[in-house]
Design an enzyme around this catalytic site. Structure first.
Site, short mmCIF file in Angstrom:
data_model
loop_
_atom_site.label_atom_id
_atom_site.label_comp_id
_atom_site.label_asym_id
_atom_site.label_seq_id
_atom_site.Cartn_x
_atom_site.Cartn_y
_atom_site.Cartn_z
N CYS A 267 -90.84 -5.26 38.40
CA CYS A 267 -90.88 -6.55 37.69
C CYS A 267 -91.95 -7.45 38.28
O CYS A 267 -91.74 -8.67 38.40
CB CYS A 267 -89.53 -7.25 37.72
SG CYS A 267 -88.25 -6.35 36.87
N HIS B 50 -92.02 -12.15 41.14
CA HIS B 50 -91.19 -11.38 40.20
C HIS B 50 -91.38 -12.03 38.83
O HIS B 50 -91.61 -13.23 38.73
CB HIS B 50 -89.74 -11.51 40.66
CG HIS B 50 -88.76 -10.66 39.92
ND1 HIS B 50 -88.29 -10.97 38.66
CD2 HIS B 50 -88.13 -9.52 40.26
CE1 HIS B 50 -87.40 -10.06 38.27
NE2 HIS B 50 -87.30 -9.17 39.23
N ASP C 40 -87.92 -19.18 44.87
CA ASP C 40 -87.13 -18.04 44.42
C ASP C 40 -86.57 -17.34 45.66
O ASP C 40 -87.29 -16.68 46.40
CB ASP C 40 -88.04 -17.11 43.61
CG ASP C 40 -87.40 -15.76 43.31
OD1 ASP C 40 -86.30 -15.48 43.82
OD2 ASP C 40 -88.04 -14.98 42.58
N LYS D 21 -77.24 -9.33 44.85
CA LYS D 21 -78.11 -8.77 45.90
C LYS D 21 -77.56 -9.06 47.30
O LYS D 21 -78.13 -8.63 48.29
CB LYS D 21 -79.52 -9.35 45.77
CG LYS D 21 -80.22 -8.94 44.48
CD LYS D 21 -81.61 -9.50 44.44
CE LYS D 21 -82.21 -9.45 43.06
NZ LYS D 21 -82.64 -8.11 42.66
N GLN E 66 -84.48 -12.75 47.31
CA GLN E 66 -84.58 -11.75 48.37
C GLN E 66 -84.48 -12.36 49.77
O GLN E 66 -84.69 -11.65 50.76
CB GLN E 66 -85.89 -10.96 48.24
CG GLN E 66 -86.04 -10.20 46.95
CD GLN E 66 -85.09 -9.00 46.83
OE1 GLN E 66 -84.46 -8.59 47.80
NE2 GLN E 66 -85.00 -8.45 45.64
N1 PMP Z 1 -86.83 -12.82 41.99
C1 PMP Z 1 -86.86 -11.82 42.87
C2 PMP Z 1 -87.75 -11.91 44.06
C3 PMP Z 1 -86.05 -10.70 42.66
O1 PMP Z 1 -86.07 -9.69 43.53
C4 PMP Z 1 -85.21 -10.65 41.53
C5 PMP Z 1 -84.34 -9.45 41.25
N2 PMP Z 1 -85.00 -8.22 41.33
C6 PMP Z 1 -85.22 -11.74 40.66
C7 PMP Z 1 -86.04 -12.81 40.92
C8 PMP Z 1 -84.34 -11.77 39.45
O2 PMP Z 1 -83.01 -11.75 39.84
P1 PMP Z 1 -81.83 -11.48 38.79
O3 PMP Z 1 -82.23 -10.25 38.02
O4 PMP Z 1 -80.64 -11.27 39.66
O5 PMP Z 1 -81.74 -12.69 37.95
#
Ligand code: PMP
Length: 409
Positions: free
Chosen positions: A360, A117, A195, A221, A198
């Site tokens: 993203c 991401h 990270d 999430k 998920q």
């Molecule tokens: N890493 C991953 C794998 C994600 O899915 C997300 C959220 N889509 C993020 C980072 C960023 O998370 P946040 O927008 O809640 O900071």
């Protein structure tokens, strides 16, 4: 059957026809979470850590109890090593700024993967550019998983940081965190950053068993509110790191010409904290533990199997990513002749919420050779009937776009 009744989620209960398949972006919230936050504001709200009066002590207690509860949920033995942040993005930026700026030098290596991401890509890329370090990006296998042979080849004595996700938001790939951590430790002294945006929501996670140095997650999430999440770190590293932001609460003493820092976790929590968010997230992990994280994972696997089965029966639909055994509740796919945005619009007209785009993860899309995908993602309130509606909706979109009057892109 859903695992958690839709009736316990006010938004879903109020929209009985809504087919919500975008939980990887954010989850819906159970009433228990909303009630806990409301009760906090109605009975315990004050600025914590600051007042000498009883109400402020209560707010401080609620904040600390929430931290302890979430730490227990994530297998963090020492709750002071769980720093509250706004979420995964802020947690990863914290590590890049507070550890990275102090420890990475010109010529050092930072290793990430093509599966990341942007939140776990751009901070490292920018750190590398700032320091004159080399950013190395690990290749993926054809199924969109981290290529461990490639990773091995990228690690050397000058590698300072290795960062990768536990589960890909775009493909659902579950990465073998422990195996990767062992590999890194055998080859170099790099810090290992995971990270977990998920993974924490979808299956049992124990930080103390992962073998990583930092683990980042987002409350929204995992049934909690937006604006709260965390960073878990090894105490020895957190103690040696300077602060990320400065201001109230994170200081021990402020002299005219210098400042000393508060103890963990306060050193990394400058300013008035999001107490209601922490309380809401604690209620969310209570709710998840009530369901049982093993059952959450099993439920999502059943939905996933149904989804991959139904989409597999549709001609012209191509599911990307690894097999079910190495995948979390995410299905990314492309449909011949229909742009993902058009597909998502047609699905939305049928009450089916999916995400379309690069998720993203533009570097991943380039590696997959697609500009975008359509993504359906599942959670505790997803039912097999949602997957049936998805497949029917795709078939309807195919029929629409196949007709001679259909718009072409
Ligand atoms: N890493 C991953 C794998 C994600 O899915 C997300 C959220 N889509 C993020 C980072 C960023 O998370 P946040 O927008 O809640 O900071």
């Amino acid at each position: 059957m859903t695992l958690a009744p839709r009736s316990e989620f006010p938004l879903l209960a109020g929209n009985p026809d809504l087919c919500y398949l975008d939980s990887a972006a954010t989850s819906q919230k159970p009433r228990a979470v909303l009630d806990a936050m409301r009760a906090y504001y109605e009975h315990d709200n004050a600025n914590p850590h600051r007042g000498a009066y009883e109400l402020s002590v209560r707010a401080t207690d609620r904040y600390q109890e929430s931290r302890d509860r979430i730490a227990r949920f994530l297998g963090v033995p020492d709750s002071a090593t769980l720093i509250f942040t706004r979420g995964t993005t802020e947690s990863l930026n914290l590590v890049a700024a507070a550890w990275g700026r102090a420890n990475v030098r010109a010529g050092d290596g930072i290793v990430i993967t093509g599966l990341e991401h942007h939140a776990n890509f751009v901070p490292w890329q920018q750190l590398a550019l700032e320091k004159g370090a080399t950013l190395r990006i690990c290749d993926l296998t054809p199924t969109g998983e981290i290529d461990l042979d490639c990773l091995t080849g990228l690690l050397d004595a000058r590698t300072r940081i290795v960062a990768f996700n536990h589960v890909s938001n775009a493909l659902g790939s579950i990465n073998p965190v422990r195996e990767i951590a062992t590999l890194v430790r055998e080859r170099c002294g790099a810090i290992i950053v995971c990270d977990g945006a998920q993974s924490a929501p979808h299956f049992p996670v124990r930080f103390d068993a992962l073998g990583v140095d930092f683990y980042a997650f987002s409350g929204h999430k995992m049934l909690g509110p937006m604006g709260i999440g965390g960073l878990v770190g090894r105490r020895s590293l957190l103690e040696r790191m300077g602060p990320y932001q400065t201001g109230g609460d994170m200081i021990e003493s402020v002299l005219d010409d210098r400042t000393t820092w508060n103890v963990l976790p306060h050193k990394f929590e400058a300013g008035t904290p999001n107490v209601a968010g922490a309380v809401g997230l604690a209620a969310a992990v209570d709710y998840l533990d009530g369901l049982g994280m093993d059952r959450v994972a099993e439920h999502e696997r059943l939905i996933l199997e149904a989804a991959i089965g139904s989409l597999g029966e549709l001609e012209g639909v191509h599911v990307l990513g690894p097999p079910v055994s190495r995948r979390s509740g995410v299905v990314s796919f492309v449909v011949d002749e229909i742009h993902p945005h058009d597909l998502a619009t047609v699905l939305d007209q049928q009450g089916v919420c999916v995400r379309a785009g690069h998720h993203c993860a533009q570097p991943l899309m380039r590696r997959l050779g697609v500009p975008a995908t359509t993504r359906a993602s599942f959670y505790v309130y997803t039912d097999v009937s949602d997957v049936v509606r998805l497949a029917e909706g795709i078939a309807r979109a195919q029929a629409m776009f196949a007709s001679p009057s259909a718009p072409r892109r």
